[in-house]
Design a protein around this motif. Sequence first.
Motif, short mmCIF file in Angstrom:
data_model
loop_
_atom_site.label_atom_id
_atom_site.label_comp_id
_atom_site.label_asym_id
_atom_site.label_seq_id
_atom_site.Cartn_x
_atom_site.Cartn_y
_atom_site.Cartn_z
N ALA A 222 -5.06 -1.70 -3.05
CA ALA A 222 -3.74 -1.66 -3.69
C ALA A 222 -3.73 -2.25 -5.09
O ALA A 222 -2.68 -2.27 -5.74
CB ALA A 222 -2.73 -2.41 -2.82
N ALA A 223 -4.88 -2.70 -5.57
CA ALA A 223 -4.93 -3.44 -6.84
C ALA A 223 -4.38 -2.66 -8.01
O ALA A 223 -3.75 -3.23 -8.91
CB ALA A 223 -6.37 -3.88 -7.12
N ALA A 224 -4.59 -1.35 -8.05
CA ALA A 224 -4.16 -0.54 -9.20
C ALA A 224 -2.79 0.09 -8.99
O ALA A 224 -2.32 0.86 -9.85
CB ALA A 224 -5.19 0.55 -9.48
N ILE A 225 -2.12 -0.24 -7.89
CA ILE A 225 -0.80 0.33 -7.59
C ILE A 225 0.27 -0.62 -8.12
O ILE A 225 0.29 -1.79 -7.74
CB ILE A 225 -0.63 0.55 -6.08
N PRO A 226 1.17 -0.16 -8.99
CA PRO A 226 2.20 -1.06 -9.51
C PRO A 226 3.16 -1.52 -8.43
O PRO A 226 3.29 -0.86 -7.38
CB PRO A 226 2.91 -0.18 -10.56
N PRO A 227 3.83 -2.65 -8.63
CA PRO A 227 4.72 -3.20 -7.61
C PRO A 227 5.80 -2.23 -7.14
O PRO A 227 6.20 -2.27 -5.97
CB PRO A 227 5.34 -4.43 -8.30
N ASP A 228 6.28 -1.36 -8.03
CA ASP A 228 7.32 -0.41 -7.65
C ASP A 228 6.75 0.96 -7.30
O ASP A 228 7.48 1.93 -7.13
CB ASP A 228 8.34 -0.26 -8.78
N GLY A 229 5.42 1.04 -7.15
CA GLY A 229 4.80 2.32 -6.84
C GLY A 229 4.96 2.70 -5.37
O GLY A 229 5.09 1.85 -4.50
N VAL A 230 4.98 3.99 -5.11
CA VAL A 230 5.05 4.52 -3.75
C VAL A 230 3.63 4.91 -3.34
O VAL A 230 2.96 5.65 -4.05
CB VAL A 230 6.01 5.72 -3.66
N ALA A 231 3.19 4.41 -2.18
CA ALA A 231 1.78 4.57 -1.82
C ALA A 231 1.60 5.02 -0.38
O ALA A 231 2.28 4.55 0.54
CB ALA A 231 1.03 3.25 -2.05
N LEU A 232 0.65 5.93 -0.20
CA LEU A 232 0.25 6.45 1.10
C LEU A 232 -1.18 5.97 1.36
O LEU A 232 -2.06 6.15 0.53
CB LEU A 232 0.31 7.98 1.08
N LEU A 233 -1.41 5.37 2.51
CA LEU A 233 -2.71 4.79 2.84
C LEU A 233 -3.46 5.66 3.83
O LEU A 233 -2.89 6.13 4.82
CB LEU A 233 -2.53 3.39 3.44
N LEU A 234 -4.75 5.85 3.58
CA LEU A 234 -5.66 6.48 4.53
C LEU A 234 -6.50 5.39 5.17
O LEU A 234 -7.17 4.62 4.48
CB LEU A 234 -6.57 7.49 3.84
N SER A 235 -6.48 5.33 6.50
CA SER A 235 -7.31 4.38 7.25
C SER A 235 -7.90 5.14 8.42
O SER A 235 -7.22 5.94 9.07
CB SER A 235 -6.46 3.22 7.77
N HIS A 236 -9.16 4.92 8.71
CA HIS A 236 -9.75 5.64 9.85
C HIS A 236 -9.06 5.28 11.15
O HIS A 236 -8.82 6.15 12.00
CB HIS A 236 -11.24 5.33 9.96
N THR A 237 -8.71 4.02 11.33
CA THR A 237 -8.11 3.55 12.57
C THR A 237 -6.69 3.04 12.34
O THR A 237 -6.38 2.51 11.27
CB THR A 237 -8.97 2.42 13.17
N PRO A 238 -5.82 3.17 13.34
CA PRO A 238 -4.47 2.60 13.20
C PRO A 238 -4.41 1.09 13.34
O PRO A 238 -3.34 0.49 13.19
CB PRO A 238 -3.69 3.28 14.33
#
Length: 320
Positions: A222-238
Amino acid sequence: MQDPDTSNDTLAEFLALEERIGRTHLRQRLGLEGDHEVFCFARAGAHFFYPENWYSVHGFIRTALRLVGLYERAQRNARTIRLTHNRLTIAGLPRPFEGLRLLHLSDLHTDLDPRITQAICERLRGLDYDLCVLTGDYRARTYGPFQPALDGLARIRRSLQAPIYAILGNHDTIRLVPGLEAMGIRVLLNESVPIDRAGAVLHLAGIDDAHYYQVHNLHQAAAAIPPDGVALLLSHTPEVYRQAAHAGFQAMLCGHTHGGQICLPGGYALTWDARCPRRLAAGSWSYGTMSGYTSVGAGSSVVNARLNCLPEITLHELRP
């Protein structure tokens, strides 16, 4: 860092990867993979921890299915790939991304059975989507050669349209990355990329395996995502759902569980090999303000058989 196996990977590729993800991350991943290989080959008891690598488990499952007359049906099921539609709600989704179609594939295990890989390719033909993501596990075993998995994935890649982003799973070696990226599949290793659409941005982040190797780093992703940015995460496991939600991700896509793969009638999973509640083992879910989806996978693990849990590829439609 020990030199990578130059028969499969060039030193230049690994130096470039080290510069991108950091020396510590690469050393840790390669070192843990090496430990795992030694563990699997040198200690008989190791196979009890990973049924994928223990051939007696394979034989037991096949024999049990034959005894109850379900083996042929279970094999056919493994090649019957569903197309699942899901409305993925994302808080604060920028307007230009409303209705974006995101194709989600997980747990392909392309070297287990070429008939399954072919069925996946056939199911992908003619699909219309804007973005494709792969959430890990391209190899059938958790150790050993990986070129057959790359070869199978290359077949699937010919049925996919760009852009394509991917992460690694607990079956995958980081040595897959150069081959994947040579196919035009960008692998996210605790990284994020901005997706631009009509001047608006949706941040797509991906973490390294959080199940076995535990080399995931949400802070770095998340380091390059601004505080007000909208982000979708990909993770192999829940399994990292709580950490992801509290880290500020608005949505999360994952796999790993296979939905149980061999289930009781009604799709009731007996086991899902993940430290998470049952409701997160398959399909759509939410935690706090974060929405999520766990794919039951397009491929199969351990044996090429499924009962009461058909494999799937998922077409998500993004909505605010």
